[in-house]
Motif scaffolding. Structure first.
Motif, PDB file in Angstrom:
ATOM      1  N   ARG A 153       0.834  -1.205   0.000  1.00 46.50           N
ATOM      2  CA  ARG A 153       0.000   0.000   0.000  1.00 46.50           C
ATOM      3  C   ARG A 153       0.870   1.257   0.000  1.00 46.50           C
ATOM      4  O   ARG A 153       0.618   2.206  -0.756  1.00 46.50           O
ATOM      5  CB  ARG A 153      -0.910   0.027   1.231  1.00 46.50           C
ATOM      6  CG  ARG A 153      -2.171  -0.791   1.082  1.00 46.50           C
ATOM      7  CD  ARG A 153      -2.842  -0.994   2.432  1.00 46.50           C
ATOM      8  NE  ARG A 153      -3.082   0.249   3.129  1.00 46.50           N
ATOM      9  CZ  ARG A 153      -4.196   0.966   3.013  1.00 46.50           C
ATOM     10  NH1 ARG A 153      -5.175   0.559   2.229  1.00 46.50           N
ATOM     11  NH2 ARG A 153      -4.346   2.081   3.693  1.00 46.50           N
ATOM     12  N   ARG A 159      -5.220  -1.294  -5.449  1.00 48.95           N
ATOM     13  CA  ARG A 159      -6.557  -1.072  -6.005  1.00 48.95           C
ATOM     14  C   ARG A 159      -7.524  -2.118  -5.471  1.00 48.95           C
ATOM     15  O   ARG A 159      -8.640  -1.820  -5.077  1.00 48.95           O
ATOM     16  CB  ARG A 159      -6.488  -1.124  -7.538  1.00 48.95           C
ATOM     17  CG  ARG A 159      -7.811  -0.797  -8.225  1.00 48.95           C
ATOM     18  CD  ARG A 159      -7.608  -0.511  -9.698  1.00 48.95           C
ATOM     19  NE  ARG A 159      -6.691   0.611  -9.894  1.00 48.95           N
ATOM     20  CZ  ARG A 159      -5.868   0.748 -10.940  1.00 48.95           C
ATOM     21  NH1 ARG A 159      -5.857  -0.162 -11.895  1.00 48.95           N
ATOM     22  NH2 ARG A 159      -5.077   1.797 -11.034  1.00 48.95           N
ATOM     23  N   LYS A 160      -7.073  -3.353  -5.447  1.00 48.35           N
ATOM     24  CA  LYS A 160      -7.943  -4.442  -4.997  1.00 48.35           C
ATOM     25  C   LYS A 160      -7.083  -5.617  -4.582  1.00 48.35           C
ATOM     26  O   LYS A 160      -6.109  -5.948  -5.259  1.00 48.35           O
ATOM     27  CB  LYS A 160      -8.866  -4.875  -6.142  1.00 48.35           C
ATOM     28  CG  LYS A 160      -9.693  -6.118  -5.865  1.00 48.35           C
ATOM     29  CD  LYS A 160     -11.158  -5.842  -5.888  1.00 48.35           C
ATOM     30  CE  LYS A 160     -11.956  -6.962  -5.271  1.00 48.35           C
ATOM     31  NZ  LYS A 160     -13.371  -6.595  -5.120  1.00 48.35           N
ATOM     32  N   THR A 227      -4.056  -6.252  -7.007  1.00 48.21           N
ATOM     33  CA  THR A 227      -4.001  -5.344  -8.151  1.00 48.21           C
ATOM     34  C   THR A 227      -3.475  -4.006  -7.637  1.00 48.21           C
ATOM     35  O   THR A 227      -4.123  -3.345  -6.828  1.00 48.21           O
ATOM     36  CB  THR A 227      -5.391  -5.193  -8.791  1.00 48.21           C
ATOM     37  OG1 THR A 227      -5.895  -6.496  -9.097  1.00 48.21           O
ATOM     38  CG2 THR A 227      -5.303  -4.383 -10.086  1.00 48.21           C
ATOM     39  N   GLU A 229      -1.741  -0.095  -7.836  1.00 43.49           N
ATOM     40  CA  GLU A 229      -2.039   1.129  -8.581  1.00 43.49           C
ATOM     41  C   GLU A 229      -0.892   1.531  -9.508  1.00 43.49           C
ATOM     42  O   GLU A 229      -1.081   2.333 -10.406  1.00 43.49           O
ATOM     43  CB  GLU A 229      -2.414   2.253  -7.612  1.00 43.49           C
ATOM     44  CG  GLU A 229      -3.859   2.076  -7.153  1.00 43.49           C
ATOM     45  CD  GLU A 229      -4.281   3.012  -6.040  1.00 43.49           C
ATOM     46  OE1 GLU A 229      -3.463   3.829  -5.605  1.00 43.49           O
ATOM     47  OE2 GLU A 229      -5.434   2.885  -5.601  1.00 43.49           O
TER      48      GLU A 229
END
Lengths: 341, 341
Positions: A153, A159-160, A227, A229
């Motif tokens: 992060r 994103r997911k 997923t 970013e």
């Protein structure tokens, strides 16, 4: 010195007791136990003051020749903080007792999130619990996912996240658990409760999880997809994760194919009980294509939360910051495999 | 009548032999086997003409009291089509023999895709193999994923599919396989070969797969995530899948939690060998949120490709179209559980 009491001396409690004993800034006041079983015997041999968790059972300890230091309420009264490692659900019943003695407490991930005022993973949200009195160290699986997601992060944005948790049916000592020769969707409902539990650590995270249960006892195995970013290379992700003390990137040359060899490696290294406090991530499994990261990690359900409990104690009862606490815990316990290679 | 020869009489071969025998438009010429083991004994008791797959082993059959109808080349010469169910890799060696006799052949998913001129799943691409002579019925896992993805692609469009395949370590009879009490990333590399294999059926599909191996023998379990191009409800997806004859949606009231009860249900229903030819999908697991579909399905590795082999025979050797072939195969074999509830 932080005076620590431990209520419950089973799989987690006995490990936290040893870890607390190893900390230079902590003192183990004692441990509370309901029955004089083999674990109570070990506690007595280690010289840990033993308290009767249920008042009218003190006689049973006498009969077993195990000396009792007192009752659990005395332990609570004498401690700066209690680590509650009782079976799931009992912690919630115990909170009133801790409140009565104004003793802060740390609960485990088997309890619902609302047992405490905040959930905790040292690498992810140490500072967020510092003003609280009741904190929950999340479950082994949630701890494992959070430790992995924290650096991802920070470095790339997430994103997911999706994870399939292939869970051991029971711990090695839980001879009444299953399955035998089967692979069970567990829970059948999707997403499983693990995703929401990770959100007690990262409220904004988009994560779905699926759980299964299989005939194995040693560790959980996670198939993880994140997923991102941005679009790092697999090598960049590998380096990022390698820098984390509680992530062990299994090198290919180690020739470790599963939990059996991981445990054997830990036992050969002389670790207490063959514990694996780190997420064990297969370095070779890390793959990234267009921001889609995949990897396998094994999680030792009996021990990965132990260093987290030690850090939670410092977060509640000291001014030590996250990095310093993690470093002290790792140093005193011997967390981190990297230097051995 | 299509004259069918089967080269290899192990897990798949013996099932295909029974299934072919049940077809009104097919005749079993015989089966070829390397050794006079318990399966050869059963073939002889069923009256299937038995051919020696390896010439100089005929004597071993004599010694076991099993009458041999001839050698495998005679079987190939006398058949309109051969179903090659030999162990992985042997099929590729056999292709030259089939070519020499100008006999079309159907290979299994253990072979590389290039063993044949096309890969096959009846529900997905029946028509695409009709002008070919050499076709490969894909593996049990690829068949299971393709059957599921075919209606989803047609009805909603698939943006991306992800599957975690928790695979049984070995079949019930494979007593030399593992793991015991472990969960192995297998292969450790991600994506696993299963995704590319599904792309032999759907070349345009974006799919990533991860594999694990666990101590179970009965069925594989897939945790599937499909990002759809539209956003149906879970109920709509359930209805779509329920209409497929080779997808069995396990109803909640059936009280089936894993492969053990699935097999027991099939055995109670009197199915040969307790076979489960359908993908077994937990209806309760089907969940959709913003086009993100999740579900669990169990795949019976020993039998789900059997109806596919029967359909592949018709695709190569008849004018029967896909719907009619599937219907005939299902009717003659008893595929489809729906009506029992």
């Amino acid at each position: 010195m932080i005076r620590v009491g431990i209520n419950g001396y089973g799989t987690i409690g006995k490990r936290v007791a040893d870890a607390v004993t190893a900390q230079p800034d902590m003192e183990l006041v004692g441990v509370a136990k309901t029955r004089p079983n083999f674990e109570a015997d070990t506690a007595a041999r280690k010289g840990y003051p033993l308290y009767a968790a249920i008042p009218d059972r003190a006689g049973a300890f006498d009969a077993a020749g195990i000396r009792i230091a007192g009752e659990v309420t005395e332990l609570v009264g004498a401690s700066d903080v209690i680590v509650d490692t009782c079976p799931s659900g009992i912690g919630a019943q115990n909170r009133a007792m801790y409140e009565a003695y104004q003793t802060p407490a740390i609960f485990q991930g088997g309890e619902d999130a609302d047992v405490a005022d905040g959930s905790f993973v040292a690498r992810a949200n140490y500072d967020s619990v510092r003003d609280l009195e009741y904190v929950r160290v999340v479950s082994c699986n949630t701890t494992g996912l959070s430790r992995l997601l924290a650096p991802l992060r920070e470095e790339y944005g997430v994103r997911k996240a999706r994870a399939t948790l292939v869970r051991r049916g029971g711990d090695p000592g839980q001879s009444d658990r299953g399955p035998i020769n089967d692979i069970l969707p567990d829970p059948v409902e999707i997403p499983s409760h693990h995703g929401p539990d990770v959100k007690t650590i990262f409220p904004e995270l988009d994560i779905d999880t699926m759980g299964m249960k299989v005939p194995a006892t040693m560790m959980h195995m996670h198939g993880v997809n994140v997923t991102l970013e941005s679009e790092p290379t697999a090598e960049e992700v590998r380096e990022l994760l390698e820098a984390e003390s509680r992530l062990f990137l299994i090198p290919e040359e180690a020739d470790i194919d599963g939990a059996g060899k991981l445990k054997e490696y830990a036992l050969d290294a002389g670790r207490p009980r063959g514990d694996l406090w780190e997420n064990c991530i297969w370095g070779r499994s890390i793959s990234v294509e267009r921001g889609d990261l995949y990897l396998f990690q094994a999680i030792h359900q009996e021990s990965d939360v132990v260093p987290e409990n030690v850090d939670a104690i410092r977060a509640l009862c000291s001014d030590v910051d996250a990095d310093e606490s993690i470093a002290r815990t790792d140093e005193s316990m011997g967390v981190g495999f990297e230097s051995r290679f």
